[in-house]
Design an enzyme around this catalytic site. Structure first.
Site, PDB file in Angstrom:
ATOM      1  N   SER A 137      57.411  72.224  53.273  1.00 19.30           N
ATOM      2  CA  SER A 137      56.111  72.618  52.723  1.00 19.30           C
ATOM      3  C   SER A 137      56.053  72.416  51.220  1.00 19.30           C
ATOM      4  O   SER A 137      57.059  72.482  50.506  1.00 19.30           O
ATOM      5  CB  SER A 137      55.799  74.064  53.075  1.00 19.30           C
ATOM      6  OG  SER A 137      56.900  74.876  52.834  1.00 19.30           O
ATOM      7  N   MET A 138      54.879  72.132  50.777  1.00 18.34           N
ATOM      8  CA  MET A 138      54.613  71.913  49.355  1.00 18.34           C
ATOM      9  C   MET A 138      53.530  72.922  48.987  1.00 18.34           C
ATOM     10  O   MET A 138      52.464  72.954  49.590  1.00 18.34           O
ATOM     11  CB  MET A 138      54.115  70.484  49.168  1.00 18.34           C
ATOM     12  CG  MET A 138      53.798  70.118  47.738  1.00 18.34           C
ATOM     13  SD  MET A 138      53.223  68.414  47.642  1.00 18.34           S
ATOM     14  CE  MET A 138      54.613  67.636  46.854  1.00 18.34           C
ATOM     15  N   CYS A 139      53.849  73.781  48.056  1.00 13.68           N
ATOM     16  CA  CYS A 139      52.886  74.830  47.738  1.00 13.68           C
ATOM     17  C   CYS A 139      52.909  75.096  46.248  1.00 13.68           C
ATOM     18  O   CYS A 139      53.721  75.876  45.765  1.00 13.68           O
ATOM     19  CB  CYS A 139      53.223  76.105  48.501  1.00 13.68           C
ATOM     20  SG  CYS A 139      52.042  77.418  48.213  1.00 13.68           S
ATOM     21  N   LEU A 140      52.117  74.404  45.522  1.00 17.18           N
ATOM     22  CA  LEU A 140      52.067  74.647  44.085  1.00 17.18           C
ATOM     23  C   LEU A 140      50.685  74.273  43.580  1.00 17.18           C
ATOM     24  O   LEU A 140      49.889  73.642  44.288  1.00 17.18           O
ATOM     25  CB  LEU A 140      53.152  73.853  43.341  1.00 17.18           C
ATOM     26  CG  LEU A 140      52.945  72.362  43.168  1.00 17.18           C
ATOM     27  CD1 LEU A 140      53.833  71.859  42.049  1.00 17.18           C
ATOM     28  CD2 LEU A 140      53.276  71.632  44.433  1.00 17.18           C
ATOM     29  N   ARG A 167      48.268  76.696  45.971  1.00 13.79           N
ATOM     30  CA  ARG A 167      48.609  78.108  46.044  1.00 13.79           C
ATOM     31  C   ARG A 167      47.359  78.901  46.451  1.00 13.79           C
ATOM     32  O   ARG A 167      46.289  78.687  45.883  1.00 13.79           O
ATOM     33  CB  ARG A 167      49.055  78.554  44.657  1.00 13.79           C
ATOM     34  CG  ARG A 167      50.282  79.331  44.600  1.00 13.79           C
ATOM     35  CD  ARG A 167      50.613  79.570  43.153  1.00 13.79           C
ATOM     36  NE  ARG A 167      51.566  78.594  42.677  1.00 13.79           N
ATOM     37  CZ  ARG A 167      52.844  78.613  43.011  1.00 13.79           C
ATOM     38  NH1 ARG A 167      53.303  79.546  43.791  1.00 13.79           N
ATOM     39  NH2 ARG A 167      53.664  77.696  42.549  1.00 13.79           N
TER      40      ARG A 167
END
Lengths: 153, 462
Positions: free
Chosen positions: A88-91, A95
């Site tokens: 997962s990529m969460c930035l 967000r």
């Protein structure tokens, strides 16, 4: 999922086709339009050059009030991609507290693209990789390229 | 702390001085006003009043030059509770020989303060097959510790065996069987290491009986001592025994131990050992609290009372078209939209759905609630001039913690700044009408940790 949300996703898909970031291909299934499959070529100028990555973008039922979820189906050595089976990529705008309805998928795709070229170690999900990226860029590049060969061909 | 400081502070705490007695026979101590001059323990008359300038215990300690138990006990708990109770690598060895102790010195550095230095040579052999290490095989931590100790004490074995040992350390798997066996006696196979330690001794507080434990040695020094015993860092005392062998460093078992203590990302339970791990925990906490820090929903009244507005030509972008940025539907001239106080506009149902969960403009995050407006301006102030934040905070009376009340007045040092004038907002909203988020908005979506922290504590910038 509301009709409005579906309409918006359709619209966004149309926009993405016209304005796909370089090296990306979107597989869109009208039967299941809340799950997009993205095929992404590692940007030329990055350590991921030559790799072919598969991403999934899932739209929550509350979209566009909640952010889409981006996950790498192909293993990638990157400070901003979780090194697990989720990838997962969460930035940034992804967000939940950062997300705003006016954000668009096409800007999410651009974010992914730019992060492959220039990872953001200060907002990392993998601190050890981020640390290596900052402290020992040579070793980071080596591992990242190695993973491209191993997982992303 | 300076010795005189210490004494004066002690005197300040205890206005009434009580004489402390000391028995030279049994080393007992008691208060003179409680048990008199005769030792209540052994009945001896060979006693002495402890005085600040003459403490008989110091002499006693100083005379015990042959005392190998020179270290004050670091911890005294029942042996069965001790985690290493069953781990006795030296169980079958005698205490150090007298000849193993050397360089043992007592030096008085100031009245009542002694520096103790000494070198103890211990000859040890690995624990026998039934040694404690096996009993904790299922526990990787203890296992690793056992490996470490075994490696330390088994360090003197011939080269071939050392090779195997490195491997075993690499796996973190102790193979006690390799360390046991009849061939390894105390002297010939044993490895000598030097533990160098110094301790400062202070007299006990005569007015507060009980053991007084000064820090005997920094843990670092102890660990460095162990490292030195492994032949690790140069410059530290280490000494090879009679069976001196070439330097072949086994993989440092301490590293194996620490790798168990600090897995992967450096986080271990509630403790962290690195900046990254701390960042991760803070991020996690921030995410858990994200909804708590985010502005709550706008009230239905505020949503309902949003001014309605009909789309006019000047609200369209340069291409003559505009869209509601929530549903992305194009809007036509004459269509009715709701306008927020920040002058961003949306379809009423679209923005109502958002506002019923977040009291922020989807574009610029400014709140719509009347009660919130003050708070928002104060946030803008704190964002633009950090100095004003403190000033505003002291004036906040009935605000939530972390929220700043607006005072509307400033001082010369902390001027009250309105960062975003309505004109600027209008200008921004016109750029938004082109369907392009303004650059300021994009700046908000990035986020270094400090930025996120600030936002988490002070609310999202608007």
């Amino acid at each position: 999922m509301s009709a409005g949300a579906k309409k918006r996703i359709m619209r966004e898909y149309g926009e993405c086709i016209n304005d796909t970031p370089p090296g990306m291909k979107i597989n869109f299934d009208e039967q299941n339009m809340t799950e997009w499959e993205i095929l992404l070529d590692g940007p030329e100028q990055s350590v991921y050059s030559g790799g072919h990555f598969k991403l999934k973008i899932s739209f929550p039922t509350e979209y566009p009030f909640k952010p889409p979820v981006v996950s790498f189906k192909t293993k990638i050595y990157h400070p901003n991609v979780s090194n697990d089976d989720k990838g997962s990529m969460c930035l940034g705008m992804l967000r939940p507290e950062e997300w705003k309805p006016p954000n668009k998928v096409v800007s999410v795709l651009r974010l992914v693209h730019s992060l492959l070229i220039e990872p953001n170690p200060d907002d990392a999900i993998e601190p050890s990789i981020a640390n290596e990226f900052k402290e020992n860029r040579k070793e980071f590049d080596k591992t990242a390229k190695d993973w491209v060969k191993r997982y992303a061909k | 702390m300076d010795q005189s400081d210490r004494e004066s502070s002690q005197r300040a705490q205890t206005p009434a001085h009580r004489d402390m007695m000391y028995c030279h026979e049994c080393h007992d101590e008691w208060y003179r006003d409680e048990h008199g001059l005769t030792c209540p323990e052994c009945g001896s008359d060979f006693t002495e009043i402890i005085e600040e300038d003459h403490d008989p215990r110091n002499d006693e300690i100083g005379n015990r030059e042959d005392d190998d138990g020179s270290m004050p006990p670091l911890e005294e708990r029942p042996p069965h509770l001790h985690p290493l109770f069953h781990h006795h690598p030296w169980r079958d060895n005698d205490d150090p020989e007298e000849g193993d102790l050397s360089n043992f010195q007592w030096r008085q550095t100031s009245p009542g303060t002694f520096a103790v230095t000494g070198t103890i040579y211990r000859t040890v052999s690995p624990s026998r097959g039934g040694g404690g290490g096996n009993q904790n095989v299922q526990n990787p931590l203890m296992n690793s510790f056992a490996t470490m100790l075994n490696s330390i004490v088994g360090g003197g074995r011939p080269g071939a065996q050392r090779q195997g040992q490195s491997d075993e350390a690499a796996d973190g798997q102790a193979t006690p069987g390799a360390n046991s066996g009849p061939g390894i006696g105390t002297a010939p196979g044993g490895h000598r290491f030097t533990y160098h330690s110094s301790a400062r001794l202070y007299p006990r507080d005569p007015d507060h009986p009980g053991p007084r434990l000064e820090p005997v040695d920094e843990l670092n020094n102890v660990i460095m001592g162990l490292m030195a015993a492994l032949g690790e860092p140069p410059g530290h005392q280490h000494n090879h025994g009679p069976s001196d062998h070439p330097h072949t460093h086994p993989l440092n078992p301490l590293a194996t131990l620490f790798s168990h203590l600090i897995p992967g990302n450096g986080a271990h339970g509630d403790f962290v050992y690195s900046q990254e791990a701390l960042d991760r925990i803070i991020s996690q906490l921030m995410e858990q609290n994200a909804t708590g820090n985010a502005p709550g929903p706008a009230s239905q009244d505020d949503i309902d009372s949003l001014p309605k507005k009909q789309i006019t030509t000047d609200m369209l972008g340069p291409e003559g078209r505009a869209e509601c940025s929530i549903c992305m539907d194009e809007v036509n001239i004459g269509e009715e939209v709701s306008e927020l106080p920040c002058h961003h506009w949306f379809h009423h149902p679209c923005v109502a759905a958002w506002l019923s969960e977040h009291d922020t403009c989807p574009h610029c995050r400014q709140g719509i609630s009347k009660s919130n407006e003050n708070e928002n301006s104060a946030n803008a102030t704190s964002g633009s001039s950090s100095g004003a934040a403190g000033g505003a905070n002291t004036n906040a009376s009935n605000q939530m913690p972390g929220a700043f009340g607006i005072t509307g007045e400033g001082t010369l040092d902390h001027p009250f700044i309105v960062s975003d004038t309505p004109e600027q907002r209008r200008g921004r909203s016109s750029s938004d009408r082109q369907g392009r988020p303004s650059s300021a908005d994009e700046g908000n979506s990035g986020g270094s940790l400090s930025e996120r922290l600030r936002r988490g504590l002070f609310g999202a910038p608007r």
